[in-house]
Design a protein around this motif. Structure first.
Motif, mmCIF file in Angstrom:
data_model
loop_
_atom_site.group_PDB
_atom_site.id
_atom_site.type_symbol
_atom_site.label_atom_id
_atom_site.label_comp_id
_atom_site.label_asym_id
_atom_site.label_seq_id
_atom_site.Cartn_x
_atom_site.Cartn_y
_atom_site.Cartn_z
ATOM 1 N N LYS A 182 -3.990 3.962 4.571
ATOM 2 C CA LYS A 182 -3.024 2.665 4.561
ATOM 3 C C LYS A 182 -3.114 1.785 5.908
ATOM 4 N N THR A 183 -2.841 2.456 6.891
ATOM 5 C CA THR A 183 -2.807 2.026 8.276
ATOM 6 C C THR A 183 -4.317 1.533 8.576
ATOM 7 N N ASP A 240 4.352 -2.297 8.523
ATOM 8 C CA ASP A 240 3.873 -1.152 8.713
ATOM 9 C C ASP A 240 5.145 -0.305 8.734
ATOM 10 N N GLU A 241 5.743 0.188 7.531
ATOM 11 C CA GLU A 241 6.935 1.014 7.563
ATOM 12 C C GLU A 241 8.062 0.270 8.325
ATOM 13 N N THR A 261 -4.768 -2.284 7.971
ATOM 14 C CA THR A 261 -4.391 -3.260 8.601
ATOM 15 C C THR A 261 -5.034 -3.082 10.022
ATOM 16 N N ILE A 299 2.925 -1.657 3.975
ATOM 17 C CA ILE A 299 3.028 -0.133 4.010
ATOM 18 C C ILE A 299 4.242 0.591 4.001
ATOM 19 N N PHE A 319 0.866 -1.172 0.024
ATOM 20 C CA PHE A 319 -0.084 -0.131 0.111
ATOM 21 C C PHE A 319 1.047 1.328 0.132
#
Length: 654
Positions: A454-455, A576-577, A458, A606, A446
């Motif tokens: 994006k987050t 996530d990053e 999740t 992400i 994403f």
């Protein structure tokens, strides 16, 4: 950071417990309205809840009550012992005394003791032998009475310590257990300092109230009743004079208690604001220093601290003034009582000893009232804190699993989103009609501007929040029909914000799967390329983590988080990053390890670094909650659209 007003700071840091009064706007911390001041909204309900915790110690409380009764009786008897001594001296000097029933009984007891040969032989013959012997016998009785009282007080104190500590332990356990059941929304909308204030200040105030105030309250009532009984048996007319002052005591105490209760509740709110500000400022100390906002922080803290000081001064003043006000009123009652009693000595044969004892009782009669009045400040502070604690306990937990929820032990990882629409608050939609499909072995990325959603995808996948429209399925089963513990056990997450627990590196990695062997932990660390730096540490895998990993670099902390996820056998992986905190060289090593890790897993990535998503099976470009582009890296570049602009740098990522 512009300087804020006191009202603004209070709104941000002294928030109410109830989530209903806030309305979060997203996954991050949100601000809400100020905590309501005043006395507890439902005092009777709060008291009943507290009594339910204390009531678990019924046997000990019965013993405490017996000790209180014994202590009160011994204290009253100890004071009463002056009456027969003085009356006997008055009789020896030729005076006349009308004995009260209790005085006559005590006098008879002392007289029988003086007739014991051992006691009568202790003093030589003389003019005052009878009086001396009588006093000696009275002292012996008095010593026995006070010894019983001391033992009762000691036992009472020990038992109340057990009760108060046990009750506070149970409250903390229930509060902590409830926190584990609350939805992520609660932690997104409350600061750590605000939550910690429940466990420290609020529960501590409750414990002090149970141990001290509750004991003083019950003991004061017993003492008040006992003193009144002794006063009536001594002289009914003087008792009526003393009782006539009761309305003054009651009205004065009620007025002061009402005022102090309001300020004590405000004090608790101000204290929560100070704690919240300190927690946030200390956590963000580096940001404060980088942007040179130390002076602003000092000024803002000074405002909050001054507000706390003002509320504390008012609360303590009105709480502390009760003693002097009640004391001065009792002195007036004491003076009138003694004056009338002196007249009765010469007109009705009222004994000097009885007057002495009654004057003492008159002063004692106001002491329980003063004691009860002075405890109201502590009681109001404790009730305000208890209401805040119970407010958290009464919050709605995560919605329970559906009765027909699938108890499947593990998932394979076929994930599908069907026309999903979601917003953290009804008036603001974050995701709009999102649809996608992912299967084991696929890597779905994403990308998009900050706030594109994006987050949020999740968060929904983990059921931190439930969707409003559409459906998310795993292996064809809707999320709402999968037990939460099964769902989250099958999803491993690596977030941008790292968190490590106090313990060794080995224990922190094993947090991903508690039954993992040491060999599996080491293998996971090698997969995440963390093994190298771990072995270079003085204690290796037994190195203790300090202060959320303060003794490690940001990149090292993230590597441990990745190793934790690698150790998990979860078929679904969310990054996530995950590599945003490591350098480019380490990132390449991690990508190689993660490729092997993701071979049979469904992976969602992400990332703002578009270089990290090039080998994804599918890349979803989100803007304003909608998927505007989807495809592989090559396909999206060929489109020449938003992804192409972001990747080539022709349009910066917001």
């Amino acid at each position: 950071m512009a300087k804020r007003t006191l009202e603004s700071l209070q709104k941000q840091y002294a928030r109410a417990v109830s989530d209903k009064r806030r309305g979060p706007g997203g996954p991050g911390p949100r601000r809400g309205g100020p905590r309501a001041s005043g006395k507890p909204k439902n005092t009777s309900a709060t008291v009943r809840r507290l009594l339910s915790y204390v009531g678990k110690y019924k046997g000990r409380l019965v013993l405490v009550l017996c000790c209180m009764l014994t202590s009160t009786v011994t204290s009253l008897l100890g004071s009463f012992m002056l009456a027969p001594i003085i009356n006997r001296i008055q009789i020896q000097l030729g005076g006349e005394v009308e004995w009260t029933p209790i005085g006559k009984a005590v006098d008879g007891l002392i007289t029988r003791i003086t007739e014991i040969p051992f006691v009568s032989d202790m003093l030589s013959a003389g003019q005052f032998q009878a009086i001396a012997t009588y006093v000696l016998a009275a002292v012996f009785v008095l010593a026995c009475v006070y010894l019983v009282g001391v033992c009762s007080n000691y036992l009472q104190a020990r038992l109340m310590l057990i009760v108060s500590h046990g009750a506070s332990e149970a409250i903390r356990n229930d509060l902590f257990t409830k926190l584990q059941k609350l939805p992520v929304r609660y932690f997104d909308t409350n600061t750590t300092g605000e939550i910690m204030s429940r466990f420290t200040n609020d529960v501590d105030n409750v414990e002090v109230m149970i141990n001290n105030s509750l004991t003083s309250l019950v003991s004061g009532v017993i003492s008040l009743i006992g003193t009144f009984i002794f006063m009536v048996t001594t002289n009914i007319w003087l008792s009526l004079i003393t009782v006539a002052f009761l309305p003054i005591f009651a009205k004065g105490g009620q007025a002061l208690a009402k005022r102090s209760g309001k300020y004590y509740s405000g004090q608790q709110a101000a204290l929560g604001a100070v704690n919240g500000y300190i927690e946030e400022t200390v956590t963000g100390s580096k940001v404060v220093k980088v942007f040179n906002h130390e002076a602003t922080c000092v000024e803002e803290f000074d405002m909050l601290n001054n507000d706390l000081r003002d509320k504390q001064l008012k609360a303590q003043f009105y709480g502390g003034i009760m003693g002097p006000v009640m004391g001065n009123t009792s002195q007036v009652a004491y003076a009138i009582t003694v004056g009338v009693g002196g007249v009765m000595m010469f007109t009705s044969g009222f004994g000097a000893g009885d007057l002495t004892v009654f004057a003492n009782y008159s002063r004692q009669f106001s002491m329980p009232i003063n004691m009860i009045s002075q405890q109201t400040s502590t009681i109001f502070a404790a009730l305000a804190g208890a209401e805040r604690v119970f407010g958290v306990m009464d919050m709605e937990p995560e919605a329970p699993d559906a009765p027909d929820a699938d108890p499947m032990p593990f998932l394979r990882g076929h994930v599908e989103l069907k026309n999903v629409t979601f917003g953290y608050v009804p008036e603001k939609t974050i995701l709009k009609n999102i649809s996608l499909y992912a299967k084991p072995g696929q890597k779905i990325a994403f990308v998009g501007s900050t706030g594109a959603g994006k987050t949020t995808v999740t968060n929904l996948l983990n059921r931190f929040y439930d969707i409003e429209e559409g459906e998310i399925t795993i292996d064809g089963v809707p999320l709402k029909n999968i037990k939460r513990d099964v769902l989250r056990k099958n999803i491993a997450m690596v977030l941008q914000d790292t968190h490590l627990f106090t313990g060794t590196i080995m224990e922190n990695i094993r947090y991903g799967r508690l039954d993992a062997t040491d060999e599996e932990v080491v293998a996971a660390a090698k997969t995440a390329y963390a093994h190298g730096f771990i072995t270079r540490l003085s204690e290796g895998y037994n190195t203790m983590i300090e202060g959320d990993g303060a003794n490690l670099s940001q990149g090292q902390r993230q590597l441990l988080n990745i190793a934790r996820a690698a150790l998990s056998k979860a078929p679904i992986l969310v990054l996530d990053e995950a590599t945003s905190s490591v350098d480019t060289r380490t990132e390449r090593h991690i990508e190689k390890g993660m490729d092997a890790l993701m071979a049979d897993r469904t992976t969602f990535v992400i990332a703002h670094r578009l270089s990290t998503v090039r080998n994804s099976n599918a890349i979803m470009v989100l803007e304003q909650g909608e998927i505007i582009e989807r495809g592989s890296h090559e396909e999206l570049l060929a489109m020449g659209g938003r992804y192409y602009e972001l990747y080539t740098g022709k349009k910066e990522l917001d």
